[in-house]
Enzyme design. Structure first.
Site, PDB file in Angstrom:
ATOM      1  N   LYS A 143     151.122 107.694 159.679  1.00 13.41           N
ATOM      2  CA  LYS A 143     152.521 107.569 159.833  1.00 13.41           C
ATOM      3  C   LYS A 143     153.045 106.476 159.399  1.00 13.41           C
ATOM      4  O   LYS A 143     152.800 105.495 159.939  1.00 13.41           O
ATOM      5  CB  LYS A 143     152.640 107.738 161.600  1.00 13.41           C
ATOM      6  N   GLU A 185     146.907  98.510 172.672  1.00 11.94           N
ATOM      7  CA  GLU A 185     146.891  99.769 172.256  1.00 11.94           C
ATOM      8  C   GLU A 185     145.144 100.230 172.353  1.00 11.94           C
ATOM      9  O   GLU A 185     144.789 101.414 172.263  1.00 11.94           O
ATOM     10  CB  GLU A 185     147.148  99.801 170.620  1.00 11.94           C
ATOM     11  N   GLU A 237     150.801 115.909 164.314  1.00 10.26           N
ATOM     12  CA  GLU A 237     151.112 116.171 165.805  1.00 10.26           C
ATOM     13  C   GLU A 237     151.920 117.360 166.124  1.00 10.26           C
ATOM     14  O   GLU A 237     153.157 117.321 166.666  1.00 10.26           O
ATOM     15  CB  GLU A 237     152.498 114.977 166.097  1.00 10.26           C
TER      16      GLU A 237
HETATM   17  P1  NAD Z   1     153.955  92.701 163.096  1.00  9.06           P
HETATM   18  O1  NAD Z   1     153.336  93.255 161.932  1.00  9.06           O
HETATM   19  O2  NAD Z   1     155.299  92.243 163.147  1.00  9.06           O
HETATM   20  O3  NAD Z   1     152.896  91.402 163.322  1.00  9.06           O
HETATM   21  C1  NAD Z   1     153.150  90.692 164.430  1.00  9.06           C
HETATM   22  C2  NAD Z   1     153.566  89.022 164.142  1.00  9.06           C
HETATM   23  O4  NAD Z   1     152.128  88.495 163.913  1.00  9.06           O
HETATM   24  C3  NAD Z   1     154.245  88.682 162.954  1.00  9.06           C
HETATM   25  O5  NAD Z   1     154.948  87.762 163.124  1.00  9.06           O
HETATM   26  C4  NAD Z   1     153.212  88.511 161.759  1.00  9.06           C
HETATM   27  O6  NAD Z   1     153.689  87.678 160.857  1.00  9.06           O
HETATM   28  C5  NAD Z   1     152.149  87.886 162.427  1.00  9.06           C
HETATM   29  N1  NAD Z   1     150.942  88.068 161.982  1.00  9.06           N
HETATM   30  C6  NAD Z   1     150.374  89.331 161.468  1.00  9.06           C
HETATM   31  N2  NAD Z   1     149.011  89.019 161.279  1.00  9.06           N
HETATM   32  C7  NAD Z   1     148.814  87.731 161.603  1.00  9.06           C
HETATM   33  C8  NAD Z   1     147.461  86.970 161.525  1.00  9.06           C
HETATM   34  N3  NAD Z   1     146.238  87.414 160.902  1.00  9.06           N
HETATM   35  N4  NAD Z   1     147.701  85.667 161.694  1.00  9.06           N
HETATM   36  C9  NAD Z   1     148.771  85.046 162.119  1.00  9.06           C
HETATM   37  N5  NAD Z   1     149.946  85.669 162.382  1.00  9.06           N
HETATM   38  C10 NAD Z   1     149.807  87.007 161.815  1.00  9.06           C
HETATM   39  O7  NAD Z   1     153.578  93.814 164.490  1.00  9.06           O
HETATM   40  P2  NAD Z   1     152.381  94.310 164.765  1.00  9.06           P
HETATM   41  O8  NAD Z   1     152.280  94.377 166.302  1.00  9.06           O
HETATM   42  O9  NAD Z   1     151.190  94.380 164.058  1.00  9.06           O
HETATM   43  O10 NAD Z   1     152.903  95.780 164.630  1.00  9.06           O
HETATM   44  C11 NAD Z   1     154.166  96.443 165.193  1.00  9.06           C
HETATM   45  C12 NAD Z   1     154.809  97.460 164.491  1.00  9.06           C
HETATM   46  O11 NAD Z   1     153.732  98.645 164.332  1.00  9.06           O
HETATM   47  C13 NAD Z   1     156.138  98.057 165.193  1.00  9.06           C
HETATM   48  O12 NAD Z   1     156.918  98.372 164.129  1.00  9.06           O
HETATM   49  C14 NAD Z   1     155.503  99.678 165.523  1.00  9.06           C
HETATM   50  O13 NAD Z   1     156.534 100.407 165.412  1.00  9.06           O
HETATM   51  C15 NAD Z   1     154.420  99.972 164.437  1.00  9.06           C
HETATM   52  N6  NAD Z   1     153.435 100.915 164.895  1.00  9.06           N
HETATM   53  C16 NAD Z   1     153.013 101.812 164.013  1.00  9.06           C
HETATM   54  C17 NAD Z   1     152.475 102.793 164.350  1.00  9.06           C
HETATM   55  C18 NAD Z   1     151.861 103.866 163.429  1.00  9.06           C
HETATM   56  O14 NAD Z   1     151.121 104.763 163.691  1.00  9.06           O
HETATM   57  N7  NAD Z   1     152.359 103.839 162.189  1.00  9.06           N
HETATM   58  C19 NAD Z   1     151.543 102.749 165.439  1.00  9.06           C
HETATM   59  C20 NAD Z   1     151.885 101.517 166.438  1.00  9.06           C
HETATM   60  C21 NAD Z   1     152.721 100.684 166.093  1.00  9.06           C
HETATM   61 ZN    ZN Z   2     151.965 102.078 169.978  1.00  9.84          ZN
END
Ligand code: NAD
Ligand code: ZN
Length: 364
Positions: A143, A185, A237
């Site tokens: 997705k 998650e 889905e």
């Molecule tokens: P993100 O990608 O924004 O990362 C979170 C923060 O951590 C950011 O500020 C990033 O710069 C920082 N960061 C990332 N890796 C790092 C590292 N190794 N060291 C230091 N800092 C780091 O957020 P997330 O929580 O990874 O993902 C959230 C997003 O994922 C949402 O947009 C959500 O909708 C999406 N999502 C998608 C699916 C899907 O099936 N496609 C499933 C769940 C969530």
């Molecule tokens: Zn989620």
């Protein structure tokens, strides 16, 4: 550790381990990513500062041509504007049908880069290199999406990656709040499929929060495996895959009402999972479902109480924008036991509203 997402011709491997960033060229080569066409690496400012040079220099040393695009960190980067920016960079760099787009970062970068890969020339290959715990979930399953100002993830596609390369070493620089958010998650994958795994998290939450390599490697492997199995059975889905939305009906509404800043995704769904567990108990599940859900999430450093200033009407309004809301009824994932859930396609909004109110009274 290694897993395969079974999807016939579109099957792909997930590699989970330490030091994979350095070995990216080896895995790319092994899976037929050629060196003739340029690769586009997409990352955000924060992850880019830490890991982009390492990845690029390794790939270049092995004879790959790479260009990179660095987007701002945070949810705002999942926009049509950034999408167009990536396409511009891809065109200028001469990416062709044999090129691949590589997502180096969390779920934001993965969703954005994946959507660019799905759309560019009607779809080119795409490689996920997750750097957050949360991305064990988002990088598997295909997705991909960007947001519209009126709705999250509303402009998207199904586009499976060619490979997921998960270097656990990158997780060491994650801020603690992001660690906990990602663990939500992991807990979710347990709650929908495995009581044993939930009991294991209950025992090992401290190790997970401390990023103990052994514990974390196991948890992420297990989480990816649950996700991969479900996606294999229901890629688009039609039915089963909906169980992955446990905690998300309420959670997405909380993210929206908080302006996508106040609560991180995992924090919002943690509160949503407590709400779902309460509904499960109301509908006949053992009380332990609620107790264990709440305890394990709290041990992972997650909120289980809804801050009182969240307006219940606004939350209910946000739920109405959900694709699956109709005439006061909604699709809602309801726990029936630890490790088991059902899809209720006729949940009353009134009941959910009552539970949202109760979530403000939970003991943290
Ligand atoms: P993100 O990608 O924004 O990362 C979170 C923060 O951590 C950011 O500020 C990033 O710069 C920082 N960061 C990332 N890796 C790092 C590292 N190794 N060291 C230091 N800092 C780091 O957020 P997330 O929580 O990874 O993902 C959230 C997003 O994922 C949402 O947009 C959500 O909708 C999406 N999502 C998608 C699916 C899907 O099936 N496609 C499933 C769940 C969530
Ligand atoms: Zn989620």
């Amino acid at each position: 550790r290694e897993l395969t997402v079974q999807l016939g011709e579109r099957s792909y491997p997930i590699y989970i381990g330490e030091g994979l960033l350095d070995q990216a060229a080896f895995y790319f080569d092994k899976h037929g990513i050629g060196k003739q066409s340029p690769l586009l690496i997409v990352t955000d400012e924060q992850v880019g500062r830490l890991y982009l040079d390492k990845l690029e220099s390794g790939l270049r040393a092995a004879g790959y041509r790479t260009v990179s695009a660095v987007v701002p960190a945070g949810e705002q980067a999942k926009s049509l504007l950034q999408f167009e920016e990536l396409i511009t960079i891809a065109l200028k760099a001469g990416l062709d049908r044999k090129s691949a787009i590589i997502a180096l970062g969390g779920g934001v970068v993965g969703d954005l880069a994946g959507y660019a890969a799905a759309a560019y020339m009607r779809g080119i290959r795409f490689i996920q290199m997750p750097t957050t715990i949360l991305a064990h979930d988002s990088s598997v399953g295909g997705k991909v999406a960007v947001n519209h100002p009126l709705a999250k993830n509303i402009i998207g596609a199904f586009h499976q990656p060619a490979m997921v390369l998960y270097d656990l070493e990158t997780l060491r620089t994650l801020p603690p709040r992001e660690v906990s958010s990602g663990l939500a998650e992991v807990v979710k994958h347990g709650l929908i499929r495995s009581a044993e795994f939930v009991a294991w998290i209950d025992e090992n939450a401290d190790k997970l929060r401390a990023l103990d390599p052994e514990a974390l490697g196991y948890a992420l492997y297990f989480g990816c495996r649950v996700k991969a199995e479900i996606v294999s059975q229901d890629e688009r889905e039609n039915d089963l895959r909906a169980i992955l939305n446990l905690g998300h009906t309420i959670g997405h509404a909380l993210e929206a009402v908080g302006g996508y800043g106040e609560l991180l995704h995992g924090e919002a769904i943690a509160i949503g999972m407590v709400g779902a567990a309460r509904i499960g108990v109301e509908l006949g599940a053992p009380r332990e479902v609620y107790e264990v859900t709440k305890r394990v999430l709290a041990k992972c450093g997650l909120p289980v109480r809804l801050p009182a200033h969240f307006d219940t009407d606004a939350i209910m309004d946000a739920m109405r924008h959900d694709k699956k809301f109709k005439e006061g009824r909604m699709v809602f994932i309801v726990p029936t036991a630890i490790g088991d859930v059902v899809i209720d396609k006729n949940m009353s909004a009134e009941r959910v509203r009552r539970i949202v109110e109760q979530l403000k009274e939970e003991e943290q």
